[in-house]
Motif scaffolding. Structure first.
Motif, PDB file in Angstrom:
ATOM      1  N   ASP A 183       0.803  -1.219   0.000  1.00 30.65           N
ATOM      2  CA  ASP A 183       0.000   0.000   0.000  1.00 30.65           C
ATOM      3  C   ASP A 183       0.838   1.272   0.000  1.00 30.65           C
ATOM      4  N   THR A 184       2.136   1.135   0.218  1.00 30.99           N
ATOM      5  CA  THR A 184       3.021   2.298   0.119  1.00 30.99           C
ATOM      6  C   THR A 184       3.827   2.266  -1.179  1.00 30.99           C
ATOM      7  N   GLY A 185       3.502   1.312  -2.060  1.00 35.54           N
ATOM      8  CA  GLY A 185       4.250   1.205  -3.310  1.00 35.54           C
ATOM      9  C   GLY A 185       5.713   0.886  -3.067  1.00 35.54           C
ATOM     10  N   GLY A 186       5.963  -0.016  -2.119  1.00 34.36           N
ATOM     11  CA  GLY A 186       7.353  -0.327  -1.784  1.00 34.36           C
ATOM     12  C   GLY A 186       8.003   0.798  -1.007  1.00 34.36           C
ATOM     13  N   PHE A 187       7.216   1.462  -0.134  1.00 34.75           N
ATOM     14  CA  PHE A 187       7.671   2.547   0.733  1.00 34.75           C
ATOM     15  C   PHE A 187       8.053   3.805  -0.043  1.00 34.75           C
ATOM     16  N   ARG A 188       7.423   3.998  -1.205  1.00 27.96           N
ATOM     17  CA  ARG A 188       7.745   5.148  -2.059  1.00 27.96           C
ATOM     18  C   ARG A 188       6.759   6.296  -1.912  1.00 27.96           C
ATOM     19  N   PHE A 189       5.523   6.015  -1.472  1.00 30.51           N
ATOM     20  CA  PHE A 189       4.492   7.055  -1.483  1.00 30.51           C
ATOM     21  C   PHE A 189       4.725   8.080  -0.379  1.00 30.51           C
ATOM     22  N   ARG A 190       4.210   9.279  -0.614  1.00 27.91           N
ATOM     23  CA  ARG A 190       4.439  10.410   0.275  1.00 27.91           C
ATOM     24  C   ARG A 190       3.938  10.153   1.691  1.00 27.91           C
ATOM     25  N   SER A 191       2.894   9.333   1.822  1.00 28.49           N
ATOM     26  CA  SER A 191       2.304   9.071   3.142  1.00 28.49           C
ATOM     27  C   SER A 191       3.164   8.165   4.015  1.00 28.49           C
ATOM     28  N   THR A 192       4.211   7.568   3.429  1.00 27.58           N
ATOM     29  CA  THR A 192       5.112   6.714   4.200  1.00 27.58           C
ATOM     30  C   THR A 192       5.916   7.571   5.175  1.00 27.58           C
ATOM     31  N   SER A 193       5.734   7.340   6.467  1.00 31.17           N
ATOM     32  CA  SER A 193       6.330   8.202   7.487  1.00 31.17           C
ATOM     33  C   SER A 193       7.485   7.505   8.206  1.00 31.17           C
ATOM     34  N   ALA A 194       8.145   8.277   9.078  1.00 28.59           N
ATOM     35  CA  ALA A 194       9.187   7.693   9.921  1.00 28.59           C
ATOM     36  C   ALA A 194       8.578   6.626  10.823  1.00 28.59           C
ATOM     37  N   THR A 195       7.356   6.868  11.282  1.00 35.18           N
ATOM     38  CA  THR A 195       6.670   5.881  12.119  1.00 35.18           C
ATOM     39  C   THR A 195       6.453   4.584  11.348  1.00 35.18           C
ATOM     40  N   THR A 196       6.087   4.718  10.075  1.00 39.32           N
ATOM     41  CA  THR A 196       5.911   3.534   9.226  1.00 39.32           C
ATOM     42  C   THR A 196       7.189   2.715   9.183  1.00 39.32           C
ATOM     43  N   HIS A 197       8.305   3.372   8.983  1.00 40.57           N
ATOM     44  CA  HIS A 197       9.585   2.659   8.904  1.00 40.57           C
ATOM     45  C   HIS A 197       9.967   2.031  10.242  1.00 40.57           C
ATOM     46  N   ARG A 198       9.643   2.709  11.347  1.00 40.39           N
ATOM     47  CA  ARG A 198       9.939   2.124  12.654  1.00 40.39           C
ATOM     48  C   ARG A 198       9.134   0.845  12.871  1.00 40.39           C
ATOM     49  N   ILE A 199       7.857   0.876  12.453  1.00 40.18           N
ATOM     50  CA  ILE A 199       7.017  -0.315  12.584  1.00 40.18           C
ATOM     51  C   ILE A 199       7.551  -1.435  11.705  1.00 40.18           C
ATOM     52  N   VAL A 200       7.944  -1.102  10.488  1.00 34.64           N
ATOM     53  CA  VAL A 200       8.501  -2.106   9.578  1.00 34.64           C
ATOM     54  C   VAL A 200       9.755  -2.736  10.196  1.00 34.64           C
ATOM     55  N   ALA A 201      10.596  -1.913  10.821  1.00 31.90           N
ATOM     56  CA  ALA A 201      11.788  -2.447  11.489  1.00 31.90           C
ATOM     57  C   ALA A 201      11.390  -3.423  12.590  1.00 31.90           C
ATOM     58  N   ASN A 202      10.345  -3.080  13.351  1.00 26.08           N
ATOM     59  CA  ASN A 202       9.868  -3.976  14.403  1.00 26.08           C
ATOM     60  C   ASN A 202       9.362  -5.292  13.814  1.00 26.08           C
ATOM     61  N   LEU A 203       8.668  -5.205  12.683  1.00 28.06           N
ATOM     62  CA  LEU A 203       8.133  -6.410  12.047  1.00 28.06           C
ATOM     63  C   LEU A 203       9.256  -7.319  11.551  1.00 28.06           C
ATOM     64  N   ILE A 204      10.325  -6.707  11.047  1.00 27.08           N
ATOM     65  CA  ILE A 204      11.479  -7.490  10.615  1.00 27.08           C
ATOM     66  C   ILE A 204      12.092  -8.217  11.817  1.00 27.08           C
TER      67      ILE A 204
END
Length: 335
Positions: A172-193
């Motif tokens: 839904d972020t187009g591979g984390f490319r879309f403008r709505s992708t936030s720092a919070t999004t990346h932190r959550i992704v790191a947690n999921l990894i």
């Protein structure tokens, strides 16, 4: 997020003796399936069984996710899906803002007795018993993670939950490319990894799944892509005959509209496709910056979605629909 009082009430509903179903929208995408299965696996970790029901079938490239093949597809098991919804004590409604967005499930949901819990990031949500709506968040899967956190259950995010939520956020972020992708999004992704989601495996399972028919169709539309409004709008299309000729399968055209948006100078892309069986045109819109395709689609093409990603439909012929679109974009000041 739900209020503390709402979270307490929801917590009293999430008990093993209650019947729980999870619903998502028509033509489910990665975020719809990922959030539904992610929530299911979280509830499973709490000792609670839930059934996922979708209105119609979904692309094969999403069926690798854990327990994806256990999802009830209502168009194939209509009575069973109807009974599950009407007997449910709790109904989670994910990634849609209105019963009208879930096809044949909409009427069943409206008349169901269970408590209805909406978790969604689309604009203008309708009334439900509990509503967690945030249009800034790029994916419902991210909202499911926030919900799990708010319930104090982050420790229950296991590999199955992580894989599903990662998939939905990624798509839904187009591979984390879309403008709505936030720092919070990346932190959550790191947690999921850290919880077990493997980016390389998930990316390969989801996106390295091209069929020959998909590549033929992609080559076809890229070979005749049009631009309008001084190169600010890209137009792509496929006819029913072309879909049949190349053996179209559900999911084959996923992401095609984004190729239009990748052209230098383009701020809006539109992909028009004749339905394989019925006489209407499916439309996908994507945009950059402040070009609001959600409002554009709502106004002209009976659709909606997000500011930079929306869908619509037209009952005109394909050539007529494209001409109507061209005339409508002439009045858009943000292009």
């Amino acid at each position: 997020m739900f209020t503390p009082a709402e979270l307490l009430e929801i917590n009293t509903l999430l008990v093993p003796e209650n019947k729980i179903v999870i619903l998502t929208h028509y033509n489910p995408d990665g975020d719809a399936i990922g959030s539904s299965l992610g929530l299911k696996h979280y509830l499973k970790a709490k000792g609670i069984h839930a059934e996922v029901i979708v209105p119609n079938d979904f692309p094969k490239f999403l069926k690798w996710m854990p327990e994806a093949k256990k999802i009830f597809i209502a168009e194939y098991k209509r009575k069973m899906a109807s009974d599950l919804i009407h007997e449910a004590d709790v109904i989670f409604c994910l990634d849609f803002n209105s019963p009208s967005r879930i096809g044949l499930l909409g009427d069943w949901l409206t008349h169901a007795r269970g408590k209805k819990i909406l978790i969604d990031h689309h604009q203008q949500p309708e009334a439900f018993d509990f509503v967690y709506s945030d249009t800034v968040i790029p994916a419902t899967c991210q909202m499911i993670y926030h919900f799990i956190e708010a319930m104090g259950d982050e420790k229950l995010v296991d590999k199955d939950v992580a894989e599903c939520l990662y998939t939905g956020i990624m798509t839904d972020t187009g591979g984390f490319r879309f403008r709505s992708t936030s720092a919070t999004t990346h932190r959550i992704v790191a947690n999921l990894i850290e919880k077990g989601a493997d980016p390389a495996v998930i990316t390969s399972n989801t996106w390295d799944t091209n069929t020959v028919s998909r590549l033929h169709l992609l080559a076809l539309i890229l070979g005749r892509i049009q631009v309008a409004r001084d190169g600010k709008v890209a137009i792509l299309y496929l006819t029913r005959e072309e879909l049949k000729e190349y053996g179209f399968q559900k999911g084959d055209t996923e992401g095609f509209v984004n190729y239009g948006l990748s052209i230098i100078g383009v701020k809006m892309a539109a992909f028009f496709m004749e339905d394989l069986y019925d006489d209407f045109i499916k439309i996908s819109f994507r945009s950059k910056d402040d070009m609001d395709v959600n409002q554009f689609s709502r106004k002209y093409f009976s659709g909606g979605g997000h500011i930079n990603a929306a869908g619509g439909k037209s009952n005109e012929s394909l050539p007529e629909t494209i001409e109507t679109f061209k005339s409508r974009i002439e009045g858009e000041e943000n292009l």
